[in-house]
Motif scaffolding. Structure first.
Motif, mmCIF file in Angstrom:
data_model
loop_
_atom_site.group_PDB
_atom_site.id
_atom_site.type_symbol
_atom_site.label_atom_id
_atom_site.label_comp_id
_atom_site.label_asym_id
_atom_site.label_seq_id
_atom_site.Cartn_x
_atom_site.Cartn_y
_atom_site.Cartn_z
ATOM 1 N N UNK A 181 -16.848 -2.321 30.261
ATOM 2 C CA UNK A 181 -15.347 -2.274 29.748
ATOM 3 C C UNK A 181 -15.266 -2.898 28.324
ATOM 4 N N UNK A 182 -16.457 -3.725 28.387
ATOM 5 C CA UNK A 182 -16.300 -4.798 26.737
ATOM 6 C C UNK A 182 -17.150 -3.986 26.314
ATOM 7 N N UNK A 183 -18.346 -2.911 26.197
ATOM 8 C CA UNK A 183 -18.749 -1.935 25.682
ATOM 9 C C UNK A 183 -18.100 -0.614 25.060
ATOM 10 N N UNK A 184 -16.944 -0.523 26.057
ATOM 11 C CA UNK A 184 -16.368 0.811 25.809
ATOM 12 C C UNK A 184 -15.106 0.160 24.656
ATOM 13 N N UNK A 185 -14.902 -1.415 24.776
ATOM 14 C CA UNK A 185 -13.545 -1.759 24.171
ATOM 15 C C UNK A 185 -14.257 -1.685 22.885
ATOM 16 N N UNK A 186 -14.823 -1.839 22.099
ATOM 17 C CA UNK A 186 -16.099 -2.142 21.492
ATOM 18 C C UNK A 186 -16.259 -0.207 21.324
ATOM 19 N N UNK A 187 -16.547 0.403 21.114
ATOM 20 C CA UNK A 187 -16.358 1.746 21.203
ATOM 21 C C UNK A 187 -15.103 2.394 20.827
ATOM 22 N N UNK A 188 -14.192 2.180 21.661
ATOM 23 C CA UNK A 188 -12.847 2.670 21.464
ATOM 24 C C UNK A 188 -11.898 1.964 19.750
ATOM 25 N N UNK A 189 -12.694 1.044 19.877
ATOM 26 C CA UNK A 189 -11.771 0.081 18.487
ATOM 27 C C UNK A 189 -13.450 -0.038 17.385
ATOM 28 N N UNK A 190 -13.819 1.009 17.288
ATOM 29 C CA UNK A 190 -14.575 1.415 16.297
ATOM 30 C C UNK A 190 -13.863 2.348 15.629
ATOM 31 N N UNK A 191 -14.112 3.372 16.745
ATOM 32 C CA UNK A 191 -12.736 4.964 16.459
ATOM 33 C C UNK A 191 -11.813 4.733 15.779
ATOM 34 N N UNK A 192 -10.669 3.637 16.049
ATOM 35 C CA UNK A 192 -9.705 3.233 15.997
ATOM 36 C C UNK A 192 -9.869 2.768 14.113
ATOM 37 N N UNK A 193 -10.997 2.462 13.843
ATOM 38 C CA UNK A 193 -11.715 1.512 12.860
ATOM 39 C C UNK A 193 -11.548 2.227 11.624
ATOM 40 N N UNK A 194 -12.302 3.392 12.401
ATOM 41 C CA UNK A 194 -12.524 4.350 11.224
ATOM 42 C C UNK A 194 -11.605 5.649 10.760
ATOM 43 N N UNK A 195 -10.530 5.128 11.615
ATOM 44 C CA UNK A 195 -9.287 6.150 11.831
ATOM 45 C C UNK A 195 -7.919 5.764 10.958
ATOM 46 N N UNK A 196 -8.355 4.520 10.960
ATOM 47 C CA UNK A 196 -6.999 3.914 9.766
ATOM 48 C C UNK A 196 -7.569 2.561 9.697
ATOM 49 N N UNK A 197 -7.182 2.564 8.484
ATOM 50 C CA UNK A 197 -8.050 1.436 7.625
ATOM 51 C C UNK A 197 -6.641 0.025 7.490
ATOM 52 N N UNK A 198 -7.002 -0.888 8.097
ATOM 53 C CA UNK A 198 -5.889 -2.213 8.454
ATOM 54 C C UNK A 198 -6.463 -3.779 8.781
ATOM 55 N N UNK A 199 -6.594 -4.153 7.775
ATOM 56 C CA UNK A 199 -7.198 -5.375 8.179
ATOM 57 C C UNK A 199 -7.465 -6.264 9.995
ATOM 58 N N UNK A 200 -6.132 -5.702 10.623
ATOM 59 C CA UNK A 200 -6.222 -6.197 12.041
ATOM 60 C C UNK A 200 -6.951 -5.901 12.752
ATOM 61 N N UNK A 201 -7.249 -4.576 12.476
ATOM 62 C CA UNK A 201 -8.253 -3.309 13.220
ATOM 63 C C UNK A 201 -9.530 -4.001 13.403
ATOM 64 N N UNK A 202 -9.767 -4.149 12.276
ATOM 65 C CA UNK A 202 -11.215 -4.690 11.339
ATOM 66 C C UNK A 202 -10.824 -6.129 12.245
ATOM 67 N N UNK A 203 -10.387 -7.401 12.430
ATOM 68 C CA UNK A 203 -10.351 -8.553 12.364
ATOM 69 C C UNK A 203 -10.854 -8.882 14.212
ATOM 70 N N UNK A 204 -10.293 -7.427 15.291
ATOM 71 C CA UNK A 204 -10.191 -7.268 15.583
ATOM 72 C C UNK A 204 -11.495 -7.007 16.629
ATOM 73 N N UNK A 205 -12.098 -5.727 15.662
ATOM 74 C CA UNK A 205 -13.195 -5.351 15.804
ATOM 75 C C UNK A 205 -14.782 -6.618 15.670
ATOM 76 N N UNK A 206 -14.469 -7.482 14.663
ATOM 77 C CA UNK A 206 -14.992 -8.579 14.181
ATOM 78 C C UNK A 206 -14.997 -9.359 15.378
ATOM 79 N N UNK A 207 -13.992 -9.992 15.887
ATOM 80 C CA UNK A 207 -14.211 -11.003 17.358
ATOM 81 C C UNK A 207 -14.999 -10.005 18.269
#
Length: 391
Positions: A181-207
Motif C-alpha cells: 500500500x505504501x508503493x500504491x499510495x505513491x503511484x496514486x499520488x504521482x497520478x494526482x500530481x500529474x493531473x493537478x498543479x498544487x504545492x500540497x500535492x507535491x508536498x505529499x508526494x515528496x513526503x
C-alpha cells in the motif's frame, strides 16, 4: 503482464462509462469484471488498444446488468445507443475520480477503500488482505461507499485537502499481503500530481518518497523495528531522496506552505544528515513550529517535544511534553525515551513497559518491551529484604 500498468488505465475506463450514463457503482463493478477478464485473456492475446479493450468489455458487462435488472428499464435507451468499438478519446478522469472517492460523507476507511478499488484498480480481496479484514467485510464497506456516492455528479468541485488526507491514510497503512500500500499510495499520488498543479500535492508526494526511501533500514533481518538513530543509512534509497528533495524545493519556492510540505521538510532534514549525530534538530524544531501553527495537531506537538529534547536537552523536551495530553498515542513511549536520556533508567524502563501494553502493533510492542528489558538488565541486583508479615 504488468498489473501496475493495467491498474493505471482504470480511472480513464471508469470515467468513460460514467460519462456514457452509467451509475458509478454499476460502472465500477463492470470495470472490475473487465479487469478480471483482462488478466485471463491478455497474457495469450494482448490487445493493440488496452484502454479501448477494457472500455468495450466493461460497457458490455454494464449493459448485461442493465438488461437483467427490470428496475432499470429507464436505461434501455443506453442499450440501443451502444457506441461502436473504436479508439477511445484521451480524457484523464483521474482527478474527478479522486474527488468522488474522497467524498466528505464517507468515513476515512471507506474513502480509502473506495479509492483503492476505483482509482487504484485493486480487487476487493487484495484490499481486504492489505487491511487484514475478511473479504466479506471489505466488500460491504466498499458497497456502502459506492451507494453513498452513486448520485454525486463527477463535475462537482472537489476538496483537495480531503483527497490528500485519503492518500496519506493509504500510505500510512504500509503493506501486507500481495499489495504494497505504501508503493500504491505513491503511484496514486504521482497520478494526482500529474493531473493537478498544487504545492500540497507535491508536498505529499515528496513526503512519501522521503519516508519510503528509508524503508529498507527500518527493520532488522529478524523483522524487528530499528529506531531512526540506529538505522544503517547506507541502506536508504538516495535516488528517492534526491527526487523527494527536488519536488519539495520546487513546492516551497511557490511560498504557499501547507502541512505536507512542512512534514516533508522535516523528513528531508533527517534524510540529509550523514549520521544521526549530525541531524539539524534546531531547524527541525522550527519546522515543527510551522506544522503546529498550520494544523494545531497534537501528534505534531508530541513529535515536536522529541525534537526539542534533541535540540535543547531532555529536560526541555520533558517540559514540552508536560504541556500535552498524556492519553495521546505514543505519549508514554516519548516520555520513556526522554527520561532515559535525562539519566533516569528506572523510570524509563517502567514507562517503556507501560507503552508496550498500549502499542498499536505487534512490532511496536516488541520494540518497546526490548527497550524496557535492556534498561532492566543494567540495574544492579537489589538485596532481598526480610519479608514482614502484616497482621
Amino acid at each position: 503482464m504488468d498489473e501496475v500498468a493495467l491498474r493505471s488505465l482504470i480511472p480513464g475506463v471508469l470515467g468513460v462509462l460514467v460519462r456514457r450514463g452509467a451509475d458509478f457503482a454499476a460502472a465500477e463493478d463492470a470495470v472490475q469484471d473487465a479487469l478480471v477478464e483482462a488478466l485471463r485473456v491478455w497474457p495469450a492475446d494482448p490487445p493493440r488498444d488496452p484502454k479501448g479493450w477494457l472500455v468495450t468489455v466493461a460497457w458490455r458487462r454494464f449493459l448485461d446488468v442493465v438488461r437483467a435488472d427490470a428496475a432499470r428499464r429507464r436505461r434501455e435507451d443506453l442499450i440501443d445507443e451502444e457506441p461502436p468499438p473504436g479508439p477511445v478519446p484521451a480524457v484523464d478522469d483521474t482527478l474527478r475520480l479522486y474527488f468522488l472517492c474522497a467524498h466528505p460523507s464517507l468515513s476515512p476507511s471507506s474513502a480509502v477503500a473506495l479509492t483503492l478499488r476505483a482509482v487504484g484498480g485493486l480487487t476487493t480481496r487484495q484490499i481486504a488482505q492489505a487491511y487484514l479484514v475478511p473479504e466479506a467485510t471489505m466488500a460491504q464497506r466498499i458497497s456502502r461507499a459506492k451507494r453513498t456516492v452513486s448520485g454525486v455528479r463527477l463535475d462537482q468541485p472537489g476538496d483537495v485537502a480531503t483527497v490528500l488526507r485519503v492518500l496519506y491514510l493509504v500510505f500510512n497503512e504500509g503493506y501486507s499481503g500481495d499489495v504494497d500500500l505504501a508503493a500504491e499510495a505513491i503511484r496514486l499520488t504521482r497520478q494526482l500530481a500529474a493531473a493537478i498543479d498544487h504545492p500540497e500535492v507535491a508536498g505529499l508526494l515528496a513526503l512519501m518518497l522521503l519516508h519510503h526511501a528509508r524503508r529498507a533500514g527500518r527493520t532488522a533481518p529478524d523483522g524487528s523495528l530499528v529506531p531512526l538513530a540506529e538505522q544503517d543509512r547506507s541502506r536508504w534509497d538516495t535516488t528517492l531522496i534526491a527526487e523527494g528533495v527536488g519536488i519539495l524545493q520546487t513546492a516551497l519556492s511557490r511560498d504557499r506552505l501547507g502541512e505536507f510540505q512542512a512534514q516533508a521538510a522535516i523528513a528531508a532534514l533527517h534524510a540529509d544528515a550523514p549520521t544521526a549525530a549530525e541531524t539539524d534538530w534546531v531547524q527541525i524544531v522550527e519546522w515543527y513550529d510551522e506544522l503546529v501553527r498550520l494544523t494545531g495537531n497534537p501528534i505534531a506537538r508530541l513529535n515536536r517535544a522529541v525534537a526539542v529534547g534533541e535540540a535543547d536537552g531532555p529536560r526541555a523536551g520533558l517540559a514540552a511534553l508536560a504541556a500535552l495530553d498524556d492519553t495521546l498515542p505514543r505519549y508514554t513511549a516519548v516520555a520513556a525515551y526522554l527520561h532515559e536520556r535525562d539519566g533516569d533508567p528506572d523510570r524509563a524502563a517502567g514507562l517503556y513497559a507501560d507503552a508496550a501494553r498500549r502499542a498499536a502493533s505487534l512490532a511496536e510492542r516488541d520494540h518497546l518491551n526490548r527497550q524496557a528489558a535492556r534498561l532492566n538488565s543494567r540495574r544492579p541486583d537489589k538485596p532481598v529484604g526480610r519479608v514482614r508479615r502484616r497482621w
